[in-house]
Design a protein around this motif. Structure first.
Motif, PDB file in Angstrom:
ATOM      1  N   VAL A 107       0.824  -1.225   0.000  1.00  0.00           N
ATOM      2  CA  VAL A 107       0.000   0.000   0.000  1.00  0.00           C
ATOM      3  C   VAL A 107       0.851   1.266   0.000  1.00  0.00           C
ATOM      4  CG1 VAL A 107      -1.910  -1.215   1.123  1.00  0.00           C
ATOM      5  CG2 VAL A 107      -0.350   0.162   2.531  1.00  0.00           C
ATOM      6  N   ALA A 108       2.180   1.122   0.045  1.00  0.00           N
ATOM      7  CA  ALA A 108       3.075   2.293   0.078  1.00  0.00           C
ATOM      8  C   ALA A 108       3.633   2.576  -1.314  1.00  0.00           C
ATOM      9  CB  ALA A 108       4.225   2.041   1.040  1.00  0.00           C
ATOM     10  N   ARG A 109       3.547   3.841  -1.709  1.00  0.00           N
ATOM     11  CA  ARG A 109       4.071   4.219  -3.023  1.00  0.00           C
ATOM     12  C   ARG A 109       5.578   4.488  -2.938  1.00  0.00           C
ATOM     13  NH1 ARG A 109       4.340   8.685  -5.895  1.00  0.00           N
ATOM     14  NH2 ARG A 109       3.684  10.026  -4.171  1.00  0.00           N
ATOM     15  N   ARG A 110       6.000   5.068  -1.785  1.00  0.00           N
ATOM     16  CA  ARG A 110       7.392   5.519  -1.688  1.00  0.00           C
ATOM     17  C   ARG A 110       8.202   4.675  -0.701  1.00  0.00           C
ATOM     18  NH1 ARG A 110       9.105   9.959   1.115  1.00  0.00           N
ATOM     19  NH2 ARG A 110       7.005  10.723   1.492  1.00  0.00           N
ATOM     20  N   GLU A 111       7.738   4.624   0.557  1.00  0.00           N
ATOM     21  CA  GLU A 111       8.533   3.938   1.585  1.00  0.00           C
ATOM     22  C   GLU A 111       7.649   3.424   2.708  1.00  0.00           C
ATOM     23  OE1 GLU A 111      12.964   6.029   1.874  1.00  0.00           O
ATOM     24  OE2 GLU A 111      11.536   6.426   3.473  1.00  0.00           O
ATOM     25  N   VAL A 112       8.157   2.379   3.374  1.00  0.00           N
ATOM     26  CA  VAL A 112       7.626   1.934   4.662  1.00  0.00           C
ATOM     27  C   VAL A 112       8.765   2.111   5.665  1.00  0.00           C
ATOM     28  CG1 VAL A 112       6.720  -0.009   6.011  1.00  0.00           C
ATOM     29  CG2 VAL A 112       6.199   0.155   3.557  1.00  0.00           C
ATOM     30  N   ARG A 113       8.449   2.685   6.821  1.00  0.00           N
ATOM     31  CA  ARG A 113       9.461   2.786   7.881  1.00  0.00           C
ATOM     32  C   ARG A 113       8.925   2.079   9.125  1.00  0.00           C
ATOM     33  NH1 ARG A 113      11.557   9.135   7.205  1.00  0.00           N
ATOM     34  NH2 ARG A 113      11.722   9.011   4.923  1.00  0.00           N
ATOM     35  N   ALA A 114       9.710   1.146   9.657  1.00  0.00           N
ATOM     36  CA  ALA A 114       9.283   0.376  10.835  1.00  0.00           C
ATOM     37  C   ALA A 114      10.315   0.543  11.947  1.00  0.00           C
ATOM     38  CB  ALA A 114       9.131  -1.099  10.474  1.00  0.00           C
ATOM     39  N   TYR A 115       9.822   0.770  13.174  1.00  0.00           N
ATOM     40  CA  TYR A 115      10.689   1.049  14.322  1.00  0.00           C
ATOM     41  C   TYR A 115       9.975   0.565  15.575  1.00  0.00           C
ATOM     42  CZ  TYR A 115      13.156   3.756  17.876  1.00  0.00           C
ATOM     43  OH  TYR A 115      13.864   4.135  18.989  1.00  0.00           O
ATOM     44  N   PRO A 116      10.667   0.093  16.594  1.00  0.00           N
ATOM     45  CA  PRO A 116      12.105  -0.206  16.647  1.00  0.00           C
ATOM     46  C   PRO A 116      12.361  -1.622  16.149  1.00  0.00           C
ATOM     47  CG  PRO A 116      11.103  -0.617  18.787  1.00  0.00           C
ATOM     48  CD  PRO A 116       9.987  -0.183  17.873  1.00  0.00           C
ATOM     49  N   LEU A 117      13.626  -2.020  16.128  1.00  0.00           N
ATOM     50  CA  LEU A 117      13.992  -3.360  15.675  1.00  0.00           C
ATOM     51  C   LEU A 117      14.373  -4.240  16.861  1.00  0.00           C
ATOM     52  CD1 LEU A 117      15.991  -2.290  12.484  1.00  0.00           C
ATOM     53  CD2 LEU A 117      13.530  -2.644  12.789  1.00  0.00           C
ATOM     54  N   LEU A 118      13.846  -3.869  18.024  1.00  0.00           N
ATOM     55  CA  LEU A 118      14.090  -4.590  19.285  1.00  0.00           C
ATOM     56  C   LEU A 118      12.754  -5.023  19.872  1.00  0.00           C
ATOM     57  CD1 LEU A 118      16.292  -1.943  21.178  1.00  0.00           C
ATOM     58  CD2 LEU A 118      17.038  -3.614  19.480  1.00  0.00           C
ATOM     59  N   ASP A 119      12.814  -6.005  20.783  1.00  0.00           N
ATOM     60  CA  ASP A 119      11.574  -6.363  21.478  1.00  0.00           C
ATOM     61  C   ASP A 119      11.431  -5.540  22.755  1.00  0.00           C
ATOM     62  OD1 ASP A 119      13.097  -7.532  23.498  1.00  0.00           O
ATOM     63  OD2 ASP A 119      12.599  -9.594  22.953  1.00  0.00           O
ATOM     64  N   ILE A 120      10.413  -5.867  23.530  1.00  0.00           N
ATOM     65  CA  ILE A 120      10.079  -5.054  24.699  1.00  0.00           C
ATOM     66  C   ILE A 120      11.168  -5.134  25.774  1.00  0.00           C
ATOM     67  CG2 ILE A 120       8.740  -6.841  25.900  1.00  0.00           C
ATOM     68  CD1 ILE A 120       7.455  -3.310  25.478  1.00  0.00           C
ATOM     69  N   ARG A 121      11.998  -6.205  25.726  1.00  0.00           N
ATOM     70  CA  ARG A 121      13.134  -6.321  26.659  1.00  0.00           C
ATOM     71  C   ARG A 121      14.400  -5.735  26.044  1.00  0.00           C
ATOM     72  NH1 ARG A 121      11.442  -6.912  31.477  1.00  0.00           N
ATOM     73  NH2 ARG A 121      13.598  -7.414  31.982  1.00  0.00           N
ATOM     74  N   ALA A 122      14.259  -4.975  24.961  1.00  0.00           N
ATOM     75  CA  ALA A 122      15.377  -4.326  24.261  1.00  0.00           C
ATOM     76  C   ALA A 122      16.344  -5.322  23.632  1.00  0.00           C
ATOM     77  CB  ALA A 122      16.115  -3.354  25.194  1.00  0.00           C
ATOM     78  N   VAL A 123      15.835  -6.506  23.277  1.00  0.00           N
ATOM     79  CA  VAL A 123      16.649  -7.522  22.593  1.00  0.00           C
ATOM     80  C   VAL A 123      16.433  -7.378  21.082  1.00  0.00           C
ATOM     81  CG1 VAL A 123      17.006 -10.007  22.257  1.00  0.00           C
ATOM     82  CG2 VAL A 123      16.425  -9.111  24.539  1.00  0.00           C
ATOM     83  N   PRO A 124      17.522  -7.200  20.303  1.00  0.00           N
ATOM     84  CA  PRO A 124      17.367  -7.062  18.847  1.00  0.00           C
ATOM     85  C   PRO A 124      16.660  -8.278  18.235  1.00  0.00           C
ATOM     86  CG  PRO A 124      19.598  -6.492  19.523  1.00  0.00           C
ATOM     87  CD  PRO A 124      18.917  -7.068  20.744  1.00  0.00           C
ATOM     88  N   TYR A 125      15.826  -8.018  17.225  1.00  0.00           N
ATOM     89  CA  TYR A 125      15.113  -9.106  16.549  1.00  0.00           C
ATOM     90  C   TYR A 125      16.151 -10.062  15.959  1.00  0.00           C
ATOM     91  CZ  TYR A 125      11.420 -11.325  13.788  1.00  0.00           C
ATOM     92  OH  TYR A 125      10.519 -12.210  13.266  1.00  0.00           O
ATOM     93  N   PRO A 126      16.147 -11.313  16.412  1.00  0.00           N
ATOM     94  CA  PRO A 126      17.272 -12.198  16.069  1.00  0.00           C
ATOM     95  C   PRO A 126      17.307 -12.653  14.621  1.00  0.00           C
ATOM     96  CG  PRO A 126      15.642 -13.348  17.431  1.00  0.00           C
ATOM     97  CD  PRO A 126      15.170 -11.929  17.317  1.00  0.00           C
ATOM     98  N   ARG A 127      16.192 -12.582  13.925  1.00  0.00           N
ATOM     99  CA  ARG A 127      16.148 -13.132  12.565  1.00  0.00           C
ATOM    100  C   ARG A 127      15.926 -12.039  11.513  1.00  0.00           C
ATOM    101  NH1 ARG A 127      13.822 -15.890  16.221  1.00  0.00           N
ATOM    102  NH2 ARG A 127      11.778 -15.002  15.798  1.00  0.00           N
ATOM    103  N   LEU A 128      16.449 -10.839  11.805  1.00  0.00           N
ATOM    104  CA  LEU A 128      16.224  -9.715  10.884  1.00  0.00           C
ATOM    105  C   LEU A 128      16.857  -9.977   9.506  1.00  0.00           C
ATOM    106  CD1 LEU A 128      14.935  -6.920  10.616  1.00  0.00           C
ATOM    107  CD2 LEU A 128      17.124  -5.927  11.335  1.00  0.00           C
ATOM    108  N   ASP A 129      18.071 -10.520   9.486  1.00  0.00           N
ATOM    109  CA  ASP A 129      18.741 -10.743   8.192  1.00  0.00           C
ATOM    110  C   ASP A 129      17.938 -11.717   7.332  1.00  0.00           C
ATOM    111  OD1 ASP A 129      20.699  -9.031   8.917  1.00  0.00           O
ATOM    112  OD2 ASP A 129      22.180 -10.577   9.409  1.00  0.00           O
ATOM    113  N   ARG A 130      17.433 -12.776   7.990  1.00  0.00           N
ATOM    114  CA  ARG A 130      16.649 -13.761   7.244  1.00  0.00           C
ATOM    115  C   ARG A 130      15.336 -13.154   6.730  1.00  0.00           C
ATOM    116  NH1 ARG A 130      13.990 -19.407   8.994  1.00  0.00           N
ATOM    117  NH2 ARG A 130      12.656 -17.951  10.078  1.00  0.00           N
ATOM    118  N   LEU A 131      14.722 -12.319   7.587  1.00  0.00           N
ATOM    119  CA  LEU A 131      13.480 -11.651   7.186  1.00  0.00           C
ATOM    120  C   LEU A 131      13.739 -10.726   5.992  1.00  0.00           C
ATOM    121  CD1 LEU A 131      10.481 -11.099   7.922  1.00  0.00           C
ATOM    122  CD2 LEU A 131      11.296  -9.277   9.431  1.00  0.00           C
ATOM    123  N   ARG A 132      14.843  -9.994   6.043  1.00  0.00           N
ATOM    124  CA  ARG A 132      15.170  -9.082   4.932  1.00  0.00           C
ATOM    125  C   ARG A 132      15.453  -9.874   3.651  1.00  0.00           C
ATOM    126  NH1 ARG A 132      19.682  -5.099   6.367  1.00  0.00           N
ATOM    127  NH2 ARG A 132      19.083  -4.320   4.317  1.00  0.00           N
TER     128      ARG A 132
END
Ligand SMILES: C[S@@+](CC[C@H](N)C(=O)[O-])C[C@H]1O[C@@H](n2cnc3c(N)ncnc32)[C@H](O)[C@@H]1O
Length: 238
Positions: free
Chosen positions: A176-201
């Motif tokens: 539904v986005a013509r230009r960009e999607v921006r999503a934030y943050p890339l951590l969970d509620i315990r401030a742990v980075p999403y472990p599978r970000l590279d695979r998701l990308r």
């Protein structure tokens, strides 16, 4: 896996209906004045005053959230209760936060209550801008928005939203986005980075959606200094 907005999580309760003001959106999405133009989707909007404040600046802003199935009379007091629930979490877990944007927990509560107040006022005045719907299915045409913003649902609630949900939700916002999607943050509620970000990308890339991790000039959750930016396939057509 479906996403129930009020489903309990293992250690931090139901998904919070939070009430961030525009000043926080500017920081966490690195929004410049030039970005605040055209048609913008806030997904999920929760009790945030982004739509109220952006609309007051002349932006054609819309928000989506399953919480918008509630009436104004129901949602306004609930969002205020949620401000206090979020504030208690911050007070109980001070080490998860960096105190630069907010001076202290009292300041956090004050700004979020003001966000909730502006949200509730606008929700009652201009209800067509608040659409009751939920990811991963959005009731909009392809390319309906210039920019789509998504904060504090994806990655934050990785304890209850699985990888397939993240992929489907991000692809849907890119649709539904013509230009960009921006999503934030890339951590969970315990401030742990999403472990599978590279695979998701990589999975997004295979589906034709390019992505980039970009720095932002805002940090409240310790370490939450980046956003995920998606370039929908249509941006590469020109
Ligand atoms: C923490 S709030 C974030 C609100 C706002 N973006 C902010 O940063 O203040 C999370 C919101 O996600 C909503 N939500 C839960 N499941 C959802 C889904 N599947 N699709 C869209 N929104 C959902 C909840 O109702 C809640 O309002």
């Amino acid at each position: 896996m479906s996403a129930d907005s009020r489903a309990p999580g293992p250690d931090h309760g139901a998904t919070l209906i939070s009430a961030r003001p525009l000043a926080e959106y500017r920081g966490m999405f690195d929004l410049r004045d030039a970005d605040l133009a055209g048609r913008i989707l806030d997904c999920p909007g929760g009790g945030a005053s982004f739509v109220a404040e952006a609309t007051a600046r002349g932006v054609d802003a819309i928000a989506v959230d399953p919480a918008y199935s509630r009436s104004a009379a129901e949602l306004a007091p609930l969002v205020l209760e949620e401000v206090d629930r979020g504030n208690r979490y911050v007070i109980d877990n001070p080490d998860l936060y960096v105190w630069t944007f907010f001076r202290d927990a009292g300041h956090h509560r004050e700004l979020r209550r003001e966000g909730a107040r502006r949200f509730a006022e606008h929700y009652a005045l201009d209800p067509e801008r608040y659409i009751p719907a939920e990811l991963p299915d959005l009731p909009f045409a392809d390319d309906a928005f210039d920019l789509v913003l998504s904060s504090y649902l994806l990655f934050t609630y990785a304890d209850r939203l699985d990888d397939d949900f993240h992929l489907r939700a991000l692809r849907e916002m890119a649709r539904v986005a013509r230009r960009e999607v921006r999503a934030y943050p890339l951590l969970d509620i315990r401030a742990v980075p999403y472990p599978r970000l590279d695979r998701l990308r990589a999975r997004l890339g295979a589906a034709g959606v390019d992505s980039e991790v970009r720095g932002v000039p805002y940090e409240f959750q310790a370490g939450a200094t980046t956003m995920l930016v998606l370039a929908p396939p249509n941006t590469r057509r020109a």
